[in-house]
Design a protein around this motif. Structure first.
Motif, PDB file in Angstrom:
ATOM      1  N   UNK A  38      91.706  14.125 -18.146  1.00  0.00           N
ATOM      2  CA  UNK A  38      90.465  14.727 -18.428  1.00  0.00           C
ATOM      3  C   UNK A  38      89.314  13.970 -18.481  1.00  0.00           C
ATOM      4  N   UNK A  39      89.736  12.823 -19.583  1.00  0.00           N
ATOM      5  CA  UNK A  39      88.941  11.765 -20.110  1.00  0.00           C
ATOM      6  C   UNK A  39      88.564  10.667 -18.872  1.00  0.00           C
ATOM      7  N   UNK A  40      89.583  10.484 -18.311  1.00  0.00           N
ATOM      8  CA  UNK A  40      89.490   9.598 -17.114  1.00  0.00           C
ATOM      9  C   UNK A  40      88.427  10.025 -15.977  1.00  0.00           C
ATOM     10  N   UNK A  41      88.594  11.432 -15.754  1.00  0.00           N
ATOM     11  CA  UNK A  41      87.567  12.020 -14.789  1.00  0.00           C
ATOM     12  C   UNK A  41      86.242  11.892 -15.516  1.00  0.00           C
ATOM     13  N   UNK A  42      86.032  12.296 -16.587  1.00  0.00           N
ATOM     14  CA  UNK A  42      84.616  12.459 -17.163  1.00  0.00           C
ATOM     15  C   UNK A  42      84.205  11.225 -17.317  1.00  0.00           C
ATOM     16  N   UNK A  43      85.010  10.088 -17.633  1.00  0.00           N
ATOM     17  CA  UNK A  43      84.673   8.745 -18.040  1.00  0.00           C
ATOM     18  C   UNK A  43      83.809   8.183 -16.649  1.00  0.00           C
TER      19      UNK A  43
END
Length: 267
Positions: free
Chosen positions: A207-212
């Motif tokens: 999730x963090x990868x996508x939002x980052x």
């Protein structure tokens, strides 16, 4: 915290560092960071699939997105289908079937978080495939203009193009959407039941990868890379998934705080 929870976060930290360095460098160093970022992203996504969903899901991910990415890119280079005619420069390392090896790895890198975001956002199978396809394909609104500006590939015919992004044809983005929809369909069919379940704590790095990826691409294009038009188009396109997803995570976090359920009922 177990190793299976720590390793994805550690890999994500390496990827973030490499991407932070990208706009601050140039020439061969920047190209090296591009290749390193893709390699780290590939290992991150496949490794997360192994640790969180098991070998079957990881194997399906590689088969569908790495193998499928190579096949569709090779077809694209040879025939112009489905993205339009384009040529790769010799800047991204060794090639296989006319395609730099890092390119199919990039499909895998972003396909897995795109799928998991869709799994978290919606439940019906068709909706998950549609959301996952948009989540993956919209990334290219950032990617292609950036890589063309760096000279890594060029288009033979760029008409029609999006306003402000004259070097990439609209047909390329439509091709990405079609390929992404096929990939998400095959991933759902082959990766097993585990790939269709929500596991918030385990999936947090993805999730963090996508939002980052969304936030950093928007910032880089708008401020550091001199690509304001692709910042706008990418911000709109990828934001169709990234913004509602971020809102969902914020609401979920608030609801799980002590007393959160009571506050929500009171309103």
């Amino acid at each position: 915290m177990s190793a299976r929870r720590v390793l994805p976060w550690a890999m994500l930290a390496l990827l973030v560092l490499a991407q932070i360095g990208y706009p601050l460098t140039g020439g061969g160093t920047r190209t090296g960071l591009t290749i390193a970022t893709v390699a780290i992203g590939f290992v991150l996504s496949v490794g997360h699939a192994v640790l969180s969903r098991g070998p079957r899901s990881a194997a399906a991910l590689v088969l569908v997105t790495t193998g499928g990415g190579l096949a569709v890119e090779a077809c694209g280079v040879a025939t112009g289908v489905p993205f339009g005619g384009y040529d790769y420069a010799g800047t991204l390392g060794p090639k296989l079937l006319g395609v730099p090896v890092v390119i199919p790895l990039a499909w895998t890198w972003m396909a897995w978080p795109a799928w998991l975001v869709a799994v978290r956002l919606v439940r019906p199978a068709v909706a998950r495939i549609a959301v996952g396809a948009v989540a993956l394909a919209a990334w290219d609104l950032f990617l292609d203009p950036q890589m063309v500006a760096e000279g890594h590939w060029t288009w033979l015919d760029t008409d029609p193009a999006l306003p402000g992004v004259p070097d990439v044809p609209v047909g390329n983005y439509l091709g990405w959407l079609a390929v992404a929809a096929v990939m998400m369909t095959l991933l759902r069919l082959t990766a097993g039941v585990d790939a269709r379940r929500v596991d918030g704590p385990a999936d947090a790095p993805m999730y963090a990868l996508y939002l980052w990826t969304y936030a950093s691409s928007l910032l880089a294009h708008a401020v550091f890379l001199g690509l304001p038009a692709s910042a706008g188009w990418g911000g709109l396109g990828m934001g169709l998934v990234a913004v509602p997803f971020a809102v969902t995570l914020i609401r979920s976090r608030r609801a799980t705080r002590p007393g959160g359920q009571q506050r929500r009922r009171a309103t």
